[in-house]
Design a protein around this motif. Structure first.
Motif, short mmCIF file in Angstrom:
data_model
loop_
_atom_site.label_atom_id
_atom_site.label_comp_id
_atom_site.label_asym_id
_atom_site.label_seq_id
_atom_site.Cartn_x
_atom_site.Cartn_y
_atom_site.Cartn_z
N ASP A 139 -5.66 -3.84 4.65
CA ASP A 139 -3.92 -4.29 4.49
C ASP A 139 -3.66 -5.87 4.53
O ASP A 139 -3.23 -6.47 3.88
CB ASP A 139 -3.22 -3.55 5.16
N LYS A 195 -5.87 3.02 -1.03
CA LYS A 195 -5.09 1.42 -0.53
C LYS A 195 -5.19 0.87 -2.35
O LYS A 195 -4.79 0.32 -2.31
CB LYS A 195 -5.13 0.83 0.29
N THR A 237 -0.01 6.71 6.75
CA THR A 237 0.06 6.22 5.68
C THR A 237 1.17 7.99 5.57
O THR A 237 1.39 9.00 6.25
CB THR A 237 -1.16 6.80 4.58
N ARG A 267 -10.15 -0.49 9.91
CA ARG A 267 -10.45 -0.86 8.60
C ARG A 267 -9.17 0.12 7.42
O ARG A 267 -9.28 -1.52 6.57
CB ARG A 267 -11.74 0.11 8.43
N HIS A 268 -8.32 0.27 7.98
CA HIS A 268 -7.24 -0.08 6.84
C HIS A 268 -6.82 -0.76 7.08
O HIS A 268 -5.59 -1.71 6.41
CB HIS A 268 -6.56 1.48 7.49
N GLU A 297 -7.33 7.87 2.10
CA GLU A 297 -6.52 7.03 2.52
C GLU A 297 -7.06 5.63 2.24
O GLU A 297 -6.86 4.49 1.79
CB GLU A 297 -6.34 7.40 3.89
N MET A 298 -7.97 5.45 2.64
CA MET A 298 -8.74 3.94 1.70
C MET A 298 -8.85 3.35 0.56
O MET A 298 -8.18 2.45 0.66
CB MET A 298 -10.47 3.36 2.13
N VAL A 347 -4.23 8.98 9.66
CA VAL A 347 -5.93 9.03 8.98
C VAL A 347 -6.47 8.69 9.64
O VAL A 347 -6.63 8.64 10.85
CB VAL A 347 -5.64 7.43 8.25
N SER A 349 0.63 -1.48 -0.16
CA SER A 349 -0.42 -0.45 -0.05
C SER A 349 0.98 1.45 0.03
O SER A 349 0.77 2.35 -0.87
CB SER A 349 -0.75 0.19 1.01
N GLY A 391 -9.36 7.05 9.69
CA GLY A 391 -9.58 5.51 9.94
C GLY A 391 -9.69 5.35 11.75
O GLY A 391 -8.80 5.70 12.02
#
Length: 265
Positions: free
Chosen positions: A178, A209, A110, A173-174, A205-206, A102, A59, A104
Motif C-alpha cells: 500500500d 492489491k 481487506t 507486507r500488505h 490478498e497480496m 488476511v 487497493s 499477511g
C-alpha cells in the motif's frame, strides 16, 4: 518520528550470556480518517502515512484515483491520517462488511475477495527481460536499511522500465505494498506502468492489491499460494516466485518475461 528504538537485551553466544544493546522497530496503531469518520486503525511503522492511506484506499476501490482526493494530512506524529475525498460508498461498505483477516503478518483487513473483484483483465503490453528483473531483485534485497538494522520488516518495490525504483518498508507486507503504491502516486508515477517486487509470499490478498492497482507483473523471492496463482491467472497478472540468482518460476501469463535467447526480439 524515530521508528528505531534502542533497548538493552541479554545475548547468548556459545553458552555464555552477556548484556548487549540492540535496535528494534517501532510498531504503532495508526488511524485513518475519511471525510471526518474513522474508518480503520492499522498496526504498522508510523511513517509514510499519506502514501499508506492512498495505497490502501486504492487497493480497496474506495477511491478511484488521486484526483478524488481533496485534502490529505498526517497528524499526531504520524499516528493519524485524515483525508477528504470523493469516495465509492459501496466499496467502503464492503470494507466494513467483509473484513477478511488476511494471511499477511500484521493482521491486515481487506474487503476485496480475490476473484470477486470487478476489475478489467490486465492487458498490459509491458514485456521485460527476466535477467533485468533478477538483477533488480538482487539489489532489492541488498538495499533494505530498516531490515538490515532490525531484521523485522517487509519491503516492496515498484520497478519501472527506465530503471527508476520506489521502495517502502513496513512490519506488514500488505502495508508495504500500500505504501509503495501510494508513494508512486505522490511522485506522479502510475503503478500500472511498473513491476511490483515484494519480500513476502504471494498469497491471494497480496496479488489482489496488484490487481486493484493494475500492476501487470508481480515478483517475489518466495512462493505463491494456490489462490494467489488463481487470482493472478484470472486477472491477467504475470506472477513470478522463487526469483533467486539466475532463476525464477513464472506461474501465470509468462509472455511478459523475455528469456535470454529472445532478448533482441
Amino acid at each position: 518520528m524515530d521508528v528505531l528504538k534502542q533497548i538493552n537485551i541479554t545475548r547468548l553466544e556459545d553458552g555464555v550470556k552477556y548484556p548487549k544493546e540492540d535496535i528494534v522497530i517501532l510498531e504503532s496503531r495508526v488511524s485513518f480518517y475519511l471525510n471526518g469518520e474513522k474508518i480503520i486503525s492499522t498496526m504498522c511503522i508510523p511513517q509514510d502515512g499519506d502514501a499508506h492511506m492512498i495505497g490502501f484506499l486504492l487497493s480497496e476501490g474506495v477511491i478511484e484515483g488521486v484526483g478524488d482526493i481533496e485534502h490529505l494530512e498526517v497528524l499526531n506524529r504520524g499516528l493519524e491520517v485524515r483525508m477528504q475525498a470523493k469516495i465509492q460508498e459501496q466499496n467502503l461498505k464492503n470494507l466494513y462488511k467483509e473484513k477478511t483477516l488476511v494471511s499477511g503478518c500484521g493482521g491486515g483487513i481487506t474487503g476485496q475477495a480475490g476473484n470477486e473483484m470487478q476489475v478489467e483483465f490486465n492487458t498490459s503490453a509491458l514485456c521485460v527481460s527476466g535477467r533485468w528483473v533478477l538483477e533488480h531483485v538482487r539489489k532489492f534485497y541488498q538495499e533494505s536499511e530498516l531490515y538490515l538494522q532490525t531484521g523485522c520488516v517487509h519491503k516492496a518495490m515498484l520497478l519501472f522500465s527506465d530503471d527508476e525504483t520506489l521502495f517502502s518498508e513496513d512490519i506488514g507486507r500488505h502495508n508495504a505494498i500500500d505504501k509503495v503504491c501510494g508513494r508512486a502516486w505522490l511522485n506522479h508515477k502510475n503503478p500500472s506502468e511498473g513491476i511490483l517486487v515484494v519480500s513476502g509470499r504471494l498469497s491471494s490478498e497480496m496479488v489482489s492489491k496488484a490487481v486493484m492497482h493494475h500492476i501487470p507483473i508481480v515478483v517475489s523471492r518466495t512462493a505463491p499460494t494456490f489462490l494467489g496463482v488463481k487470482t493472478a491467472q484470472t486477472h491477467g497478472i504475470t506472477l513470478c516466485g522463487f526469483a533467486r540468482g539466475k532463476n525464477m518460476n513464472i506461474y501465470t501469463h509468462p509472455s511478459r518475461i523475455k528469456s535470454d535467447d529472445n532478448l533482441s526480439s
